[in-house]
Structures are given as C-alpha cells and as structure tokens.
Design a protein around this motif. Structure first.
Motif, mmCIF file in Angstrom:
data_model
loop_
_atom_site.group_PDB
_atom_site.id
_atom_site.type_symbol
_atom_site.label_atom_id
_atom_site.label_comp_id
_atom_site.label_asym_id
_atom_site.label_seq_id
_atom_site.Cartn_x
_atom_site.Cartn_y
_atom_site.Cartn_z
ATOM 1 N N HIS A 1 0.834 -1.201 0.000
ATOM 2 C CA HIS A 1 0.000 0.000 0.000
ATOM 3 C C HIS A 1 0.874 1.258 0.000
ATOM 4 N N GLN B 1 3.050 2.339 -4.187
ATOM 5 C CA GLN B 1 2.093 2.044 -5.268
ATOM 6 C C GLN B 1 2.785 1.556 -6.544
ATOM 7 N N GLU C 1 -7.405 0.413 0.847
ATOM 8 C CA GLU C 1 -6.962 1.719 1.319
ATOM 9 C C GLU C 1 -6.840 1.620 2.832
#
Ligand code: HEM
Length: 394
Positions: A215, A218, A359
C-alpha cells in the motif's frame, strides 16, 4: 544476547544439543507439554520428521485448490466497504489454512468448536497466569480442556474409521518409532494445538505487513499486479486454479515476501537455555543461562543488508550471506512450516491484487506487539472490487 550470524549458528545449529528450548511453564501448559517445540533429542527428532514430511513441498502441492478456496472466501468477506482489521482477517485465513493442513476435511461442527475454543486460548495465552475464575488465563485453561475433548473425539473417529489420510493428523496417527511405539492421544492433541499456534499469528502478521508495504509503495504494487495478472490471464478464461509451477514462478511477489519477513522480522528473536557451561569466543555462558539469538538485529545490520530501514525487495536479487537471513530460524528447531507459509502468502497475494483494491484507514506508522509486531490496530483498511477486474472474479 547474540546479534552475530556466527554466534546464532553456534547456538542453533552446531551446538543445538547444548542449548535447550525454554518457555514459561504457563505457556507449556496452555499449548500442551508434548508439543514438539518444547523438546530436544529423540522425541523431538521423531516428531519433526513427521511434521516436516507432512509440510514438505510434495505434500503441500495438493493443498493448492483448498488454499485458493480459503483465500477467495476470505477476500470476498472483506469487499463490502466496511473497515476490516487486516490482522484479525488474516488470522482467520491462517487458522483455516492450519486446519486444512492438519485435518484435510473436517466436519463443520467440529471446526466451529475448534475455532471458538482456540480463540479463547489465544486471548488468554499472553495474559497473567492465575487460576482465578473470570480471568482471561483461567478462561483459556478451561477452553484448552475443551479443545482436548474435541480433539480426542476427532482422533477416535479417525482411528475407528481406520482412515489412512495423508494429512498431518494421519501422519501423527500412523507414526511408530523403532521400538514400534506410537504416539498417545494427548501427544497427538498437544502437537495439533502447537502447530495451529505456530502457524496462525506468524503468517497473519507477515501478511498484514505485506499489505502495508504494498500500500505504501504504489509503484511496487503495480509491478506485483502486472506479474499476477499475467499468471491469471495465462489460465484459460482467467479462472482455472493455480498450479504449483505457477506458484514457483512469481519472482517479484516472492521477493516482496522475503523482504517483508526481513523488514518486519516477525519472530524477532528466540530463546534457548544452556544445559551445561558453554564457552564461546572466550565468553562463558553458564549452565542455566538464557541465550537469545536476535534475528531482527541481524536483519537490520547494514553490514548484511544495506540501508536496512528501506523496503527494497530487489535486494533479494542477490542471495544474502550465510546465516544473515533467518526469518524461519535455523538448525534443529527451524520452521518446518516455512514452505506452507510462503505458499499461502503467494496464493493470498495473487487473489488479492487481481481482485481487490484497498486503502489503509488512518495513520499507520506505529507498531503494536501482540506479541508479534503488527501495524497499529491491526492495520484497519477498506477493500473494494476493482470495477474493470470483474471478470477475474470466480
Ligand atoms: C510467516 C510465517 C512463519 C514464520 C515467520 C515462522 C517462524 C518460525 C521460527 C523463527 C521458528 C524457530 C523458532 C526457534 O528456533 O525457537 C519456527 C518454528 C516452528 N514453526 Fe514456524 N513460522 C511461520 C509459519 C509456520 C507455519 C505455517 C507452521 C505450520 C503449519 C509453522 C510451524 C512451526 C513449528 C511446528 C515450529 C517448531 C519447530 C521445532 O521446534 O522443531 N510455522 N517458526
């Protein structure tokens, strides 16, 4: 405390017989005193052979369809927009994998009872050991007794049916030593609990870190996605099961796993106790003293891993120096579950990056020890299906 690769090798490999495993009595009682990691010598060797052969690449190849089914159903339970505690979600996944490796197929009722009671044991394992009713430790001891009963029932059923299953339980039940002696039911039960225990939080913690590292980078995530999408598309209609060869052919994802295990150093150190006075490099380690090889310090030493605080999977393009990379320990007690752990992580990542986006919720730069390191609050995260990746969902 040992922070050098040579000293760790001295204790864990070359002189393993001079240093015995040592755990607090309360923990031994909770897991079960016959579990292999409390032992040394002949009993340990015998058990280790059984566990190693049941978790060898040959044996775990057959688990791939089952592992994929568990990974897919875990991910499907997350993609509802609600915040998921990633570590807790991963614990459910690694527990199911443990059950699959140990029992193969298990009746739903027995599985639910195992899950329920094991989670009470898990909650009380690190709490203050007191027998006062109502405390987490006391509740855990009671749940451990119920676990024994459930396991006795499963073992007796297997024995009655004379089923020669090829899973870990089958191997434990079929075992006979050179004198023709087999393991009794308590020894089998203690080892089952021991393996569930060794398998669950370790793998769940590693997977939670992997999600965080991906995460946070990216570009790396996109590269992993590209690798996994190619595998997915090479399969007919994108929905056939993964093959063993495909799981061996995920070089970037594999390096992400290796680097996550180095960075997070889940099992940060281990304990042994000197059984006699031992001399090492002019130092005396007196009999009865504890010895702690510090894996994390070795993994974060710039002499062995340059800029150790940077997450860089590509560093594994070069093989680490001997005895400097020990996420699964080394020597007599090194992890017999390492191939299964890596396989289940590869499979989970494959389905995760092909099907979902995620997320992280809130700021996540602190570490919590539970007792393995995990991102604060278990990495709360929101997951959703990639709209254009709908066709990859099977
Ligand atoms: C990422 C996941 C995992 C990590 C980082 C890990 C790490 C380790 C380490 C460092 C040891 C050695 C401890 C010592 O020397 O004192 C160990 C032992 C052990 N692990 Fe794992 N492990 C993982 C997953 C698993 C899985 C999935 C299983 C089983 C299915 C498993 C079963 C065991 C057992 C039974 C031992 C004790 C071996 C013995 O005493 O001979 N582990 N593990």
């Amino acid at each position: 405390m040992l922070a050098s690769p040579e000293a760790s090798r001295f204790v864990l490999v070359n002189n393993a017989d001079l240093f015995k495993p040592t755990y607090p009595k309360s923990k031994e009682k909770m897991i079960g005193p016959s579990a292999l990691f409390f032992h040394q010598g002949e009993y340990h060797n015998h058990l280790r052979k059984i566990v190693q052969s049941s978790l060898s690449p040959e044996a775990i190849k057959k688990l791939i369809p089952g592992l994929e089914a568990i990974a897919i159903s875990t991910l499907e339970s997350w993609d509802n927009g609600k915040v998921v505690n990633t570590f807790q979600g991963m614990k459910k996944f690694s527990f199911e994998v443990g059950i699959l490796a140990i029992f193969g197929h298990l009746e739903k009722r027995q599985k639910e009872e195992l899950k329920e009671n094991y989670s009470i044991v898990d909650k009380g394992y690190n709490s203050f050991p007191t027998n006062i009713p109502g405390t987490a430790y006391h509740k855990a001891i009671m749940a451990r007794k119920r676990l024994s009963q459930i396991l006795q029932e499963i073992i007796c059923e297997r024995k009655e049916k004379k089923l020669l299953e090829n899973d870990l339980l089958g191997h434990l039940l079929n075992f006979k030593n050179d004198k023709g002696l087999s393991l009794n039911n308590d020894q089998v039960a203690d080892n089952i609990i021991g393996i569930l225990f060794a398998a669950q939080d370790t793998t769940a913690s590693a997977l939670t870190w992997i999600l965080k590292y991906l995460h946070d980078d990216q570009k790396l995530l996109e590269a992993v996605k590209a690798e996994q999408k190619a595998i997915c598309l090479s399969n007919e209609r994108g929905n056939r099961s993964l093959t063993w060869t495909q799981t061996r052919n995920m070089p970037l994802t594999y390096k992400v796993i290796l680097e996550s295990l180095r960075m997070a150093s889940i099992v940060s150190f281990t304990f042994r106790e000197a059984v006699v006075d031992v001399e090492y490099n002019g130092y005396l380690i007196p009999k009865g003293w504890k010895v702690m090889p510090l894996f994390r310090n070795i993994h974060h030493n710039p002499e062995f891993f340059s800029e150790p605080q940077n997450f860089d999977p590509y560093r594994f393009e070069v093989v680490p120096k001997p005895n400097t990379y020990l996420p699964f320990g080394t020597g007599a007690h090194s992890c017999p579950g390492n191939e299964l752990a890596k396989l289940e992580m590869l499979i989970l990542i494959h389905h995760l990056v092909n099907k979902l986006r995620w997320e992280v919720v809130g700021s996540q730069d602190t570490v919590q020890y539970s007792p393995f390191p995990v991102p604060q609050n278990g990495l709360p995260a929101r997951f959703w299906k990639e709209p254009d990746k709908q066709e990859l969902y099977n």
